[in-house]
Design a protein around this motif. Structure first.
Motif, short mmCIF file in Angstrom:
data_model
loop_
_atom_site.label_atom_id
_atom_site.label_comp_id
_atom_site.label_asym_id
_atom_site.label_seq_id
_atom_site.Cartn_x
_atom_site.Cartn_y
_atom_site.Cartn_z
N TRP A 148 -0.49 -41.53 17.98
CA TRP A 148 -1.37 -40.25 17.42
C TRP A 148 -0.28 -39.31 16.65
N ALA A 149 0.56 -39.08 17.36
CA ALA A 149 1.59 -37.86 16.70
C ALA A 149 2.16 -38.37 15.60
N ARG A 150 2.53 -39.71 15.41
CA ARG A 150 3.56 -40.23 14.45
C ARG A 150 2.60 -40.39 13.39
N ILE A 151 1.22 -40.50 13.68
CA ILE A 151 0.21 -40.89 12.47
C ILE A 151 0.01 -39.59 11.89
N LYS A 152 -0.01 -38.55 12.60
CA LYS A 152 -0.33 -36.96 12.19
C LYS A 152 0.97 -36.64 11.40
N GLY A 153 2.06 -37.08 11.92
CA GLY A 153 3.31 -36.56 11.44
C GLY A 153 3.41 -37.36 10.01
N MET A 154 3.05 -38.24 9.75
CA MET A 154 3.30 -39.09 8.30
C MET A 154 2.21 -38.54 7.60
N ARG A 155 1.16 -38.09 7.86
CA ARG A 155 0.22 -37.27 7.06
C ARG A 155 0.68 -35.90 6.65
N ASN A 156 1.46 -35.02 7.59
CA ASN A 156 2.00 -33.92 7.21
C ASN A 156 3.16 -34.12 6.39
N LEU A 157 4.00 -35.16 6.43
CA LEU A 157 5.05 -35.39 5.48
C LEU A 157 4.54 -35.61 4.22
N ILE A 158 3.50 -36.52 4.16
CA ILE A 158 3.00 -36.86 2.66
C ILE A 158 2.42 -35.50 1.96
N ALA A 159 1.60 -34.87 2.79
CA ALA A 159 0.78 -33.67 2.21
C ALA A 159 1.86 -32.47 1.95
N HIS A 160 2.79 -32.40 2.88
CA HIS A 160 3.59 -31.13 2.53
C HIS A 160 5.12 -31.06 1.81
N ASP A 161 5.46 -32.66 1.92
CA ASP A 161 6.71 -32.87 1.27
C ASP A 161 6.79 -34.13 0.65
N TYR A 162 5.76 -34.30 -0.27
CA TYR A 162 5.45 -35.53 -0.90
C TYR A 162 6.79 -36.22 -1.41
N TYR A 163 7.49 -35.04 -2.19
CA TYR A 163 8.57 -35.55 -3.19
C TYR A 163 9.68 -35.78 -2.29
N GLU A 164 9.46 -35.68 -1.05
CA GLU A 164 10.90 -36.24 -0.23
C GLU A 164 10.69 -37.55 0.34
N LEU A 165 9.65 -38.13 0.22
CA LEU A 165 8.95 -39.39 0.66
C LEU A 165 10.22 -40.44 0.20
N GLU A 166 10.62 -41.52 0.95
CA GLU A 166 11.15 -42.50 0.82
C GLU A 166 10.27 -43.71 0.65
N MET A 167 9.97 -44.21 -0.46
CA MET A 167 9.04 -45.16 -0.63
C MET A 167 9.19 -46.51 0.26
N PRO A 168 10.57 -47.05 0.37
CA PRO A 168 10.72 -48.08 1.23
C PRO A 168 10.26 -47.82 2.82
N LEU A 169 10.37 -46.61 3.19
CA LEU A 169 9.87 -46.37 4.57
C LEU A 169 8.45 -46.38 4.54
N VAL A 170 7.71 -45.75 3.45
CA VAL A 170 6.37 -46.10 3.40
C VAL A 170 6.10 -47.38 3.29
N TRP A 171 6.53 -48.29 2.54
CA TRP A 171 6.35 -49.66 2.48
C TRP A 171 6.56 -50.23 3.83
N ASP A 172 7.73 -50.01 4.57
CA ASP A 172 7.81 -50.70 5.82
C ASP A 172 6.83 -50.33 6.98
N THR A 173 6.36 -48.96 6.83
CA THR A 173 5.19 -48.29 7.55
C THR A 173 4.00 -49.18 7.21
N LEU A 174 3.82 -49.37 5.78
CA LEU A 174 2.69 -50.07 5.48
C LEU A 174 2.48 -51.38 6.00
N GLN A 175 3.53 -52.14 5.93
CA GLN A 175 3.48 -53.66 6.33
C GLN A 175 3.73 -53.90 7.78
#
Length: 121
Positions: free
Chosen positions: A73-100
């Motif tokens: 739960w906390a990690r899911i909410k943390g990912m949401r907060n990172l995307i919503a508040h620091d979108y331009y800091e996202l690393e797409m390989p990390l997003v991809w890895d989480t997705l997969q």
């Protein structure tokens, strides 16, 4: 809407958004994903939706989240907060890895929760 119905709805929203995210990339590899801004935006919005539903579950049904620590739960909410508040800091390989790696597990875990709760456990 009863509390049980609301909880089921939030779980459905989480699962639906996770499935959509996986569908957005079903014909892509990491390289193509990194080149496709439109798909990145769609996937990250799906993560926001998953996180928002998880946040609502945590706020309204804290006992439920405590009873089901297998869902991060906390990690899911943390990912949401990172995307919503620091979108331009996202690393797409990390997003991809989480997705997969994480979303298929989350979908399966929610399936399990929904089937157990439908049966009254």
């Amino acid at each position: 809407m009863s509390d049980v119905e609301r909880l089921r709805e939030y779980l459905h929203r989480m699962q639906d958004a996770a499935r959509q995210a996986l569908g957005f990339v079903s014909d892509l590899d990491l390289e193509r994903f990194q080149e496709d801004v439109r798909t990145q935006m769609a996937v990250t919005m799906a993560f926001v939706l998953v996180g928002e539903a998880a946040s609502r579950i945590s706020a309204r049904f804290p006992d439920f989240t405590e009873e089901h620590p297998e869902i991060p739960w906390a990690r899911i909410k943390g990912m949401r907060n990172l995307i919503a508040h620091d979108y331009y800091e996202l690393e797409m390989p990390l997003v991809w890895d989480t997705l997969q790696r994480e979303l298929p597990n989350l979908i399966a875990q929610i399936d399990e929760l929904r089937s157990r709760h439908v049966q009254g456990e």
